[in-house]
Write an enzyme that holds these catalytic residues in place. Structure first.
Site, PDB file in Angstrom:
ATOM      1  N   ARG A  20      -8.305  52.941  83.861  1.00  0.00           N
ATOM      2  CA  ARG A  20      -9.447  53.847  83.688  1.00  0.00           C
ATOM      3  C   ARG A  20      -9.246  54.766  82.479  1.00  0.00           C
ATOM      4  O   ARG A  20      -9.877  54.581  81.431  1.00  0.00           O
ATOM      5  CB  ARG A  20      -9.684  54.652  84.979  1.00  0.00           C
ATOM      6  CG  ARG A  20     -11.000  55.424  85.032  1.00  0.00           C
ATOM      7  CD  ARG A  20     -11.036  56.705  84.244  1.00  0.00           C
ATOM      8  NE  ARG A  20     -10.011  57.674  84.638  1.00  0.00           N
ATOM      9  CZ  ARG A  20      -9.813  58.810  83.989  1.00  0.00           C
ATOM     10  NH1 ARG A  20     -10.546  59.141  82.925  1.00  0.00           N
ATOM     11  NH2 ARG A  20      -8.847  59.647  84.362  1.00  0.00           N
ATOM     12  N   ASP A  21      -8.328  55.705  82.585  1.00  0.00           N
ATOM     13  CA  ASP A  21      -8.173  56.688  81.507  1.00  0.00           C
ATOM     14  C   ASP A  21      -7.747  55.977  80.227  1.00  0.00           C
ATOM     15  O   ASP A  21      -8.146  56.354  79.116  1.00  0.00           O
ATOM     16  CB  ASP A  21      -7.108  57.734  81.897  1.00  0.00           C
ATOM     17  CG  ASP A  21      -7.290  59.063  81.179  1.00  0.00           C
ATOM     18  OD1 ASP A  21      -8.162  59.148  80.297  1.00  0.00           O
ATOM     19  OD2 ASP A  21      -6.560  60.012  81.495  1.00  0.00           O
ATOM     20  N   HIS A 212      -1.009  65.579  85.080  1.00  0.00           N
ATOM     21  CA  HIS A 212      -1.647  64.511  84.289  1.00  0.00           C
ATOM     22  C   HIS A 212      -1.467  64.873  82.814  1.00  0.00           C
ATOM     23  O   HIS A 212      -2.189  65.707  82.268  1.00  0.00           O
ATOM     24  CB  HIS A 212      -3.127  64.464  84.682  1.00  0.00           C
ATOM     25  CG  HIS A 212      -3.967  63.476  83.955  1.00  0.00           C
ATOM     26  ND1 HIS A 212      -4.494  62.345  84.575  1.00  0.00           N
ATOM     27  CD2 HIS A 212      -4.422  63.431  82.682  1.00  0.00           C
ATOM     28  CE1 HIS A 212      -5.217  61.663  83.706  1.00  0.00           C
ATOM     29  NE2 HIS A 212      -5.202  62.300  82.541  1.00  0.00           N
ATOM     30  N   HIS A 214      -1.077  64.089  78.718  1.00  0.00           N
ATOM     31  CA  HIS A 214      -1.276  63.242  77.536  1.00  0.00           C
ATOM     32  C   HIS A 214      -0.164  63.602  76.547  1.00  0.00           C
ATOM     33  O   HIS A 214       0.378  64.704  76.584  1.00  0.00           O
ATOM     34  CB  HIS A 214      -2.670  63.466  76.942  1.00  0.00           C
ATOM     35  CG  HIS A 214      -3.753  62.860  77.784  1.00  0.00           C
ATOM     36  ND1 HIS A 214      -4.434  61.725  77.422  1.00  0.00           N
ATOM     37  CD2 HIS A 214      -4.249  63.207  78.993  1.00  0.00           C
ATOM     38  CE1 HIS A 214      -5.314  61.412  78.357  1.00  0.00           C
ATOM     39  NE2 HIS A 214      -5.224  62.304  79.332  1.00  0.00           N
ATOM     40  N   CYS A 245      -9.214  60.504  75.462  1.00  0.00           N
ATOM     41  CA  CYS A 245     -10.427  60.906  76.157  1.00  0.00           C
ATOM     42  C   CYS A 245     -11.553  60.870  75.146  1.00  0.00           C
ATOM     43  O   CYS A 245     -11.439  61.476  74.071  1.00  0.00           O
ATOM     44  CB  CYS A 245     -10.290  62.296  76.764  1.00  0.00           C
ATOM     45  SG  CYS A 245     -11.801  62.843  77.575  1.00  0.00           S
ATOM     46  N   ASN A 254      -2.195  58.750  77.391  1.00  0.00           N
ATOM     47  CA  ASN A 254      -1.495  59.394  78.503  1.00  0.00           C
ATOM     48  C   ASN A 254      -0.006  59.100  78.341  1.00  0.00           C
ATOM     49  O   ASN A 254       0.384  58.165  77.660  1.00  0.00           O
ATOM     50  CB  ASN A 254      -1.954  58.768  79.830  1.00  0.00           C
ATOM     51  CG  ASN A 254      -3.394  59.057  80.141  1.00  0.00           C
ATOM     52  OD1 ASN A 254      -4.277  58.468  79.540  1.00  0.00           O
ATOM     53  ND2 ASN A 254      -3.619  59.949  81.074  1.00  0.00           N
TER      54      ASN A 254
END
Ligand code: HMG
Ligand code: MG
Length: 303
Positions: A20-21, A212, A214, A245, A254
């Site tokens: 996803r990310d 989370h 990055h 993002c 990430n």
């Protein structure tokens, strides 16, 4: 929580966000079959939590438009949770139709980022999330919450820890069982991360928090180590360091899952993930998207 370090945990859970990310930010649209193969390979590495897609507007994030097909195609292991982002009721309806058992709502600690990412203010986002969470919980769908921009925002610069704590509290009160604290643009450094977690822990139990990170400024592993010292035991990461993002210019990938697993192995912290299988999966997806594996550990172990 005191500012003293708590002993490192003996076990942590990785929350894999690559499909996803990671893939939401790829220029080229990946084929459904490649996404399915990625997720099936990840399922075989020992990971127990995988974010497999996102039911958002395809006008905003076209890369995630095929999430329903992805969910229809993956082999779902009974011991693994496959989750998806849902920003509104339309997203929740689509996720439920795809048989998703866990969703995530995603807000921000920064007003500007909230506007750019989900087209509404923080206050409006909470109003929008309320029926999503109510309806999900009524249907036995667990809800995760994200707070973006927990130390810095691409539009506003520094973010006050209190703003993060306030948003995390709202999400927990809505019914999110876990809150992921996102350094969306990877600007944080370890002591900032600790102060932020300390402020959030006054509102939400540390056991409910995930980190989370990055890796834009190469601080992600140091920041995760700081989070572990604060008692956090859930780490979001992305195979091959995929990611970024679309609404945070300059945000790089990430933290790579392989790098996190290597660090945890070195610290003697169990995470149940087979590093070799993860490295192979990282190499697989890097070949598909046609760029070098962003994981340092992935590179080192592939020589
Ligand atoms: P909007 O334009 O205000 O929405 O966007 P709207 O309700 O006015 O609808 C506009 C159009 O979108 C309509 O279509 C809707 O049907 C459609 P039209 O009538 O024009 O043809 N639409 C949808 N389609 C499919 N699924 C949906 C959906 N909702 C509306 N769920 C909206 C508001 C929230 C929808 C939009 O801003 C959006 O989709 N944003 C998502 C952005 C996103 O996914 N960003 C990346 C994830 S966040 C992130 O990466 C950070 C994180 O990793 C943590 C961290 O790193 O810190 C989580
Ligand atoms: Mg992210």
């Amino acid at each position: 929580m005191s500012s003293q370090n708590t002993p490192l945990p003996s076990r942590v859970t990785l929350f894999e966000v690559g499909p996803r990310d990671g893939l939401q930010n790829e220029q080229s649209e990946l084929k459904v079959d490649d996404k399915i193969e990625l997720i099936n390979r990840l399922s075989a590495t020992g990971l127990k939590r995988i974010e497999a897609g996102s039911f958002v507007s395809p006008k905003w994030v076209p890369q995630m438009a095929n999430s329903a097909d992805v969910f229809a195609g993956i082999k779902r292991a009974p011991t693994i949770t496959y989750s998806a982002l849902t920003p509104n009721m339309q997203g929740l309806d689509a996720a439920m139709a795809a048989g998703v058992s866990e969703i995530a709502i995603f807000g921000a600690a920064s007003e500007s980022f909230s506007q750019k990412n989900i087209n509404c203010s923080i206050e409006q986002s909470i109003e929008r999330f309320t029926p999503v969470v109510e309806h999900a919980l009524a249907n036995n769908i667990a809800v995760r919450g994200y707070v973006s921009c927990v130390v810095g925002c691409p539009y506003e610069g520094n973010i006050e820890a209190q703003a993060v704590a306030s948003m995390a509290k709202h999400l927990a009160e809505l019914g999110c069982y876990e809150i992921s604290l996102g350094d969306t643009i990877g600007v944080g450094t370890p002591e900032q991360i600790k102060s932020m977690i300390e402020a959030v822990s006054n509102e939400v139990s540390t056991q409910q928090l995930a980190i989370h990170c990055h890796d834009t400024y190469g601080q992600a592993l140091a920041n995760i180590y700081a989070a572990l010292q604060c008692g956090i035991t859930i780490i979001d990461s992305s195979v091959a360091g995929l990611g970024g993002c679309p609404y945070a210019a300059g945000a790089s990938g990430n933290v790579a899952s392989e790098d996190v697993v290597y660090m945890l192995n070195g610290l003697g912290i169990e995470c149940g993930v087979d590093l070799e299988a993860l490295v192979e999966t990282g190499n697989f997806i890097s070949r598909i998207i046609g760029r070098p594996n962003q994981s340092k550990v992935g590179q080192a172990l592939s020589k």
